[in-house]
Design a protein around this motif. Structure first.
Motif, PDB file in Angstrom:
ATOM      1  N   LEU A 129       6.647   4.460  -3.987  1.00  0.00           N
ATOM      2  CA  LEU A 129       6.585   3.122  -4.806  1.00  0.00           C
ATOM      3  C   LEU A 129       7.808   2.620  -4.794  1.00  0.00           C
ATOM      4  O   LEU A 129       7.927   1.249  -4.549  1.00  0.00           O
ATOM      5  CB  LEU A 129       5.973   3.502  -6.198  1.00  0.00           C
ATOM      6  N   ARG A 130       8.795   3.398  -4.921  1.00  0.00           N
ATOM      7  CA  ARG A 130      10.043   2.707  -4.858  1.00  0.00           C
ATOM      8  C   ARG A 130      10.443   2.033  -3.468  1.00  0.00           C
ATOM      9  O   ARG A 130      11.142   0.932  -3.519  1.00  0.00           O
ATOM     10  CB  ARG A 130      11.358   3.903  -5.149  1.00  0.00           C
ATOM     11  N   ALA A 131       9.937   2.723  -2.298  1.00  0.00           N
ATOM     12  CA  ALA A 131      10.476   2.227  -0.943  1.00  0.00           C
ATOM     13  C   ALA A 131       9.316   0.892  -1.052  1.00  0.00           C
ATOM     14  O   ALA A 131      10.002  -0.148   0.147  1.00  0.00           O
ATOM     15  CB  ALA A 131       9.980   3.201   0.045  1.00  0.00           C
ATOM     16  N   TYR A 179       0.843  -1.236  -0.041  1.00  0.00           N
ATOM     17  CA  TYR A 179      -0.010   0.055   0.059  1.00  0.00           C
ATOM     18  C   TYR A 179       0.783   1.323  -0.223  1.00  0.00           C
ATOM     19  O   TYR A 179       1.942   1.259   0.348  1.00  0.00           O
ATOM     20  CB  TYR A 179      -0.853   0.142   1.040  1.00  0.00           C
ATOM     21  N   ILE A 180       0.400   2.378  -0.467  1.00  0.00           N
ATOM     22  CA  ILE A 180       0.734   3.757  -0.348  1.00  0.00           C
ATOM     23  C   ILE A 180      -0.068   4.614   0.297  1.00  0.00           C
ATOM     24  O   ILE A 180      -1.602   4.287   0.171  1.00  0.00           O
ATOM     25  CB  ILE A 180       1.414   4.210  -1.468  1.00  0.00           C
ATOM     26  N   LYS A 231      -6.036   8.793   1.944  1.00  0.00           N
ATOM     27  CA  LYS A 231      -6.328   7.324   1.860  1.00  0.00           C
ATOM     28  C   LYS A 231      -5.212   6.279   1.983  1.00  0.00           C
ATOM     29  O   LYS A 231      -4.022   6.947   1.596  1.00  0.00           O
ATOM     30  CB  LYS A 231      -7.231   7.231   0.402  1.00  0.00           C
ATOM     31  N   VAL A 232      -5.304   5.208   2.079  1.00  0.00           N
ATOM     32  CA  VAL A 232      -4.153   4.120   2.289  1.00  0.00           C
ATOM     33  C   VAL A 232      -4.869   3.363   0.770  1.00  0.00           C
ATOM     34  O   VAL A 232      -5.938   2.646   0.928  1.00  0.00           O
ATOM     35  CB  VAL A 232      -4.132   3.222   3.242  1.00  0.00           C
ATOM     36  N   ILE A 233      -3.906   3.370  -0.210  1.00  0.00           N
ATOM     37  CA  ILE A 233      -4.468   2.835  -1.632  1.00  0.00           C
ATOM     38  C   ILE A 233      -3.512   1.412  -1.773  1.00  0.00           C
ATOM     39  O   ILE A 233      -2.367   1.502  -1.597  1.00  0.00           O
ATOM     40  CB  ILE A 233      -4.032   3.778  -2.507  1.00  0.00           C
ATOM     41  N   ARG A 234      -4.259   0.329  -1.981  1.00  0.00           N
ATOM     42  CA  ARG A 234      -3.666  -0.896  -2.339  1.00  0.00           C
ATOM     43  C   ARG A 234      -2.969  -0.780  -3.774  1.00  0.00           C
ATOM     44  O   ARG A 234      -3.693  -0.389  -4.620  1.00  0.00           O
ATOM     45  CB  ARG A 234      -4.698  -1.892  -2.457  1.00  0.00           C
ATOM     46  N   ILE A 235      -1.829  -0.862  -3.718  1.00  0.00           N
ATOM     47  CA  ILE A 235      -0.782  -0.607  -5.191  1.00  0.00           C
ATOM     48  C   ILE A 235      -1.544  -1.306  -6.321  1.00  0.00           C
ATOM     49  O   ILE A 235      -1.231  -0.751  -7.343  1.00  0.00           O
ATOM     50  CB  ILE A 235       0.575  -0.947  -4.758  1.00  0.00           C
ATOM     51  N   ASP A 236      -2.010  -2.585  -6.088  1.00  0.00           N
ATOM     52  CA  ASP A 236      -2.421  -3.395  -7.371  1.00  0.00           C
ATOM     53  C   ASP A 236      -3.862  -2.749  -7.936  1.00  0.00           C
ATOM     54  O   ASP A 236      -4.252  -2.990  -9.051  1.00  0.00           O
ATOM     55  CB  ASP A 236      -2.483  -4.760  -7.116  1.00  0.00           C
ATOM     56  N   ARG A 237      -4.420  -1.598  -7.305  1.00  0.00           N
ATOM     57  CA  ARG A 237      -5.647  -0.820  -7.928  1.00  0.00           C
ATOM     58  C   ARG A 237      -5.168   0.090  -8.626  1.00  0.00           C
ATOM     59  O   ARG A 237      -5.785   0.743  -9.424  1.00  0.00           O
ATOM     60  CB  ARG A 237      -6.582  -0.317  -6.736  1.00  0.00           C
ATOM     61  N   ILE A 238      -3.877   0.477  -8.677  1.00  0.00           N
ATOM     62  CA  ILE A 238      -3.309   1.726  -9.361  1.00  0.00           C
ATOM     63  C   ILE A 238      -3.016   1.259 -10.894  1.00  0.00           C
ATOM     64  O   ILE A 238      -2.555   0.566 -11.107  1.00  0.00           O
ATOM     65  CB  ILE A 238      -2.080   2.238  -8.827  1.00  0.00           C
ATOM     66  N   GLY A 253       9.262  -1.390  -3.279  1.00  0.00           N
ATOM     67  CA  GLY A 253       9.833  -2.133  -4.000  1.00  0.00           C
ATOM     68  C   GLY A 253       8.788  -2.216  -5.458  1.00  0.00           C
ATOM     69  O   GLY A 253       8.994  -3.215  -5.937  1.00  0.00           O
ATOM     70  N   MET A 254       7.886  -1.334  -5.650  1.00  0.00           N
ATOM     71  CA  MET A 254       6.949  -1.442  -6.780  1.00  0.00           C
ATOM     72  C   MET A 254       7.319  -0.639  -7.795  1.00  0.00           C
ATOM     73  O   MET A 254       6.542  -0.384  -8.825  1.00  0.00           O
ATOM     74  CB  MET A 254       5.760  -1.176  -6.170  1.00  0.00           C
ATOM     75  N   LEU A 255       8.621  -0.038  -7.755  1.00  0.00           N
ATOM     76  CA  LEU A 255       8.799   1.020  -9.135  1.00  0.00           C
ATOM     77  C   LEU A 255      10.300   0.583  -9.486  1.00  0.00           C
ATOM     78  O   LEU A 255      11.243   0.285  -8.846  1.00  0.00           O
ATOM     79  CB  LEU A 255       9.026   2.378  -8.736  1.00  0.00           C
ATOM     80  N   ILE A 256      10.249   0.363 -10.752  1.00  0.00           N
ATOM     81  CA  ILE A 256      11.653   0.011 -11.601  1.00  0.00           C
ATOM     82  C   ILE A 256      12.204   1.357 -12.238  1.00  0.00           C
ATOM     83  O   ILE A 256      11.517   2.066 -13.016  1.00  0.00           O
ATOM     84  CB  ILE A 256      11.470  -1.185 -12.659  1.00  0.00           C
ATOM     85  N   GLY A 257      13.242   1.708 -11.648  1.00  0.00           N
ATOM     86  CA  GLY A 257      13.712   3.069 -12.364  1.00  0.00           C
ATOM     87  C   GLY A 257      13.909   4.097 -11.609  1.00  0.00           C
ATOM     88  O   GLY A 257      13.280   4.326 -10.696  1.00  0.00           O
TER      89      GLY A 257
END
Length: 84
Positions: free
Chosen positions: A76-78, A3-4, A36-43, A80-84
């Motif tokens: 997202l990087r923190a 989540y973020i 809001k706390v957002i589940r990353i896989d909904r983005i 582990g969900m962002l590459i680059g």
């Protein structure tokens, strides 16, 4: 699940297309930002101004958020969900 957290407010709801291939979009009334706390896989995607969110019933929403894209990318990087 990861989540973020973000301060957001909904702007539009996308319901799909008419038989004539016209987008069906509901504009939402202006409201205050809320945390809001957002589940990353909904983005679906994030721009400098909006987060595009997958929602129930085959809809998507556009949310404005406070801050900037760099802040979101840091979260997202923190996670582990962002590459680059």
């Amino acid at each position: 699940m990861k989540y973020i957290s973000a301060r957001v407010r909904p702007v539009k709801v996308y319901h799909g297309y008419t038989a004539e291939r016209t987008s069906i979009i509901d504009e939402l009334p202006p409201r205050e930002f809320i945390e809001k706390v957002i589940r990353i896989d909904r983005i679906l995607s994030i721009t400098e101004d909006y987060i595009f969110i997958e929602c129930p019933h085959d809809t998507a929403q556009t949310w404005e958020y406070e801050g900037n894209l760099s802040d979101i990318k840091t979260q997202l990087r923190a996670a582990g969900m962002l590459i680059g």
